[in-house]
Design an enzyme around this catalytic site. Structure first.
Site, mmCIF file in Angstrom:
data_model
loop_
_atom_site.group_PDB
_atom_site.id
_atom_site.type_symbol
_atom_site.label_atom_id
_atom_site.label_comp_id
_atom_site.label_asym_id
_atom_site.label_seq_id
_atom_site.Cartn_x
_atom_site.Cartn_y
_atom_site.Cartn_z
ATOM 1 N N SER A 279 -3.248 -7.612 2.944
ATOM 2 C CA SER A 279 -3.495 -7.477 4.384
ATOM 3 C C SER A 279 -3.929 -8.820 4.966
ATOM 4 O O SER A 279 -3.600 -9.156 6.108
ATOM 5 C CB SER A 279 -4.585 -6.428 4.645
ATOM 6 O OG SER A 279 -4.164 -5.178 4.184
ATOM 7 N N ARG B 149 -2.297 -6.497 -8.411
ATOM 8 C CA ARG B 149 -1.187 -7.396 -8.113
ATOM 9 C C ARG B 149 -1.039 -8.475 -9.166
ATOM 10 O O ARG B 149 0.013 -8.685 -9.729
ATOM 11 C CB ARG B 149 -1.392 -8.061 -6.747
ATOM 12 C CG ARG B 149 -1.136 -7.134 -5.585
ATOM 13 C CD ARG B 149 -1.658 -7.703 -4.322
ATOM 14 N NE ARG B 149 -3.089 -7.958 -4.435
ATOM 15 C CZ ARG B 149 -3.896 -8.142 -3.419
ATOM 16 N NH1 ARG B 149 -3.422 -8.132 -2.198
ATOM 17 N NH2 ARG B 149 -5.183 -8.351 -3.606
ATOM 18 N N HIS C 12 0.840 -1.208 0.000
ATOM 19 C CA HIS C 12 0.000 0.000 0.000
ATOM 20 C C HIS C 12 0.876 1.260 0.000
ATOM 21 O O HIS C 12 0.597 2.212 -0.718
ATOM 22 C CB HIS C 12 -0.879 0.048 1.261
ATOM 23 C CG HIS C 12 -1.931 -1.019 1.352
ATOM 24 N ND1 HIS C 12 -2.150 -1.755 2.499
ATOM 25 C CD2 HIS C 12 -2.842 -1.469 0.450
ATOM 26 C CE1 HIS C 12 -3.146 -2.605 2.298
ATOM 27 N NE2 HIS C 12 -3.581 -2.462 1.064
ATOM 28 N N LYS D 168 -17.422 -5.796 8.331
ATOM 29 C CA LYS D 168 -16.239 -6.659 8.369
ATOM 30 C C LYS D 168 -15.655 -6.646 9.768
ATOM 31 O O LYS D 168 -15.682 -5.619 10.452
ATOM 32 C CB LYS D 168 -15.167 -6.107 7.400
ATOM 33 C CG LYS D 168 -15.137 -6.778 6.045
ATOM 34 C CD LYS D 168 -13.787 -6.443 5.388
ATOM 35 C CE LYS D 168 -13.771 -6.663 3.897
ATOM 36 N NZ LYS D 168 -12.515 -6.200 3.289
HETATM 37 O O1 PNS Z 1 -8.964 -2.821 0.354
HETATM 38 P P1 PNS Z 1 -10.265 -3.356 -0.159
HETATM 39 O O2 PNS Z 1 -11.064 -3.921 0.984
HETATM 40 O O3 PNS Z 1 -10.094 -4.312 -1.298
HETATM 41 O O4 PNS Z 1 -11.081 -2.078 -0.732
HETATM 42 C C1 PNS Z 1 -12.356 -2.222 -1.298
HETATM 43 C C2 PNS Z 1 -13.026 -0.859 -1.513
HETATM 44 C C3 PNS Z 1 -12.975 -0.027 -0.242
HETATM 45 C C4 PNS Z 1 -12.341 -0.110 -2.623
HETATM 46 C C5 PNS Z 1 -14.501 -1.122 -1.955
HETATM 47 O O5 PNS Z 1 -15.047 -2.107 -1.139
HETATM 48 C C6 PNS Z 1 -15.382 0.132 -1.853
HETATM 49 O O6 PNS Z 1 -15.190 1.079 -2.573
HETATM 50 N N1 PNS Z 1 -16.361 0.076 -0.927
HETATM 51 C C7 PNS Z 1 -17.320 1.142 -0.690
HETATM 52 C C8 PNS Z 1 -18.693 0.766 -1.260
HETATM 53 C C9 PNS Z 1 -18.668 0.944 -2.768
HETATM 54 O O7 PNS Z 1 -18.683 2.058 -3.262
HETATM 55 N N2 PNS Z 1 -18.512 -0.177 -3.497
HETATM 56 C C10 PNS Z 1 -18.190 -0.158 -4.929
HETATM 57 C C11 PNS Z 1 -19.361 -0.311 -5.812
HETATM 58 S S1 PNS Z 1 -19.784 -1.989 -6.017
#
Ligand code: PNS
Length: 161
Positions: free
Chosen positions: A128, A90, A17, A41
């Site tokens: 993570s 990745r 990150h 979560k």
């Molecule tokens: O580090 P992560 O958990 O892979 O990040 C995921 C993240 C935060 C980018 C995604 O879950 C997100 O944007 N969540 C907020 C809700 C949303 O807008 N979802 C996307 C549309 S489906």
């Protein structure tokens, strides 16, 4: 002025990150690291802990700020006037999920574009989730997370080193 958001759970922040934050901050004018308040979560670190860990690591980066958000990313982006989403890719296994959320976000708001940075090779295996799995068995975290966080992560698993 191009304001971008690098969204994620960052539970915990990894060296992968940090690499993406550094590289993205050189491309855009302003980078907001947006920490998702994912109450559903079961997070290892609280939202406040995650935000302050990222702040510690980005203190010396003048165009990087850290904040948290609830709900839809596109809604938060309107609030902070950001139009670019930065995500790290990745491996091919990330691609399907990332493509899906990038396209959904673009449909929700056509002004929003997602840019992907390919993870530096030395972090291509890192996540993570892997860090947490490794830490829970007392594994060596020096190649995975910033050194200053290692003890804090072990503490969560009641491991003293
Ligand atoms: O580090 P992560 O958990 O892979 O990040 C995921 C993240 C935060 C980018 C995604 O879950 C997100 O944007 N969540 C907020 C809700 C949303 O807008 N979802 C996307 C549309 S489906």
């Amino acid at each position: 002025m191009k304001r971008a958001i690098y969204p994620g759970s960052f539970d915990p922040l990894t060296l992968g990150h940090v690499d993406i934050i550094e590289r993205a901050s050189r491309i855009v004018d302003e980078l907001v690291v947006g920490v998702l308040n994912n109450s559903a979560k079961n997070s290892l670190f609280s939202l406040d802990e995650r935000v302050s860990m990222i702040k510690e690591m980005t203190d010396s980066m003048p165009n990087v700020t850290v904040s948290s958000f609830d709900g839809l990313l596109v809604d938060y982006m309107k609030e902070i006037d950001a139009t670019i989403i930065v995500r790290g890719l990745r491996a091919v296994t990330d691609f399907e999920y990332e493509l899906q959320i990038a396209q959904t976000n673009h449909v929700e708001n056509p002004d929003v574009e997602t840019i992907f940075l390919t993870t530096s090779l030395q972090y291509s295996y890192l996540s993570s989730t892997i860090v947490k799995e490794f830490a829970s068995y007392g594994g060596d975290l020096t190649k995975f997370v910033p050194a200053r966080f290692i003890d804090r992560i072990y503490e969560k698993y009641h491991i003293s080193k």
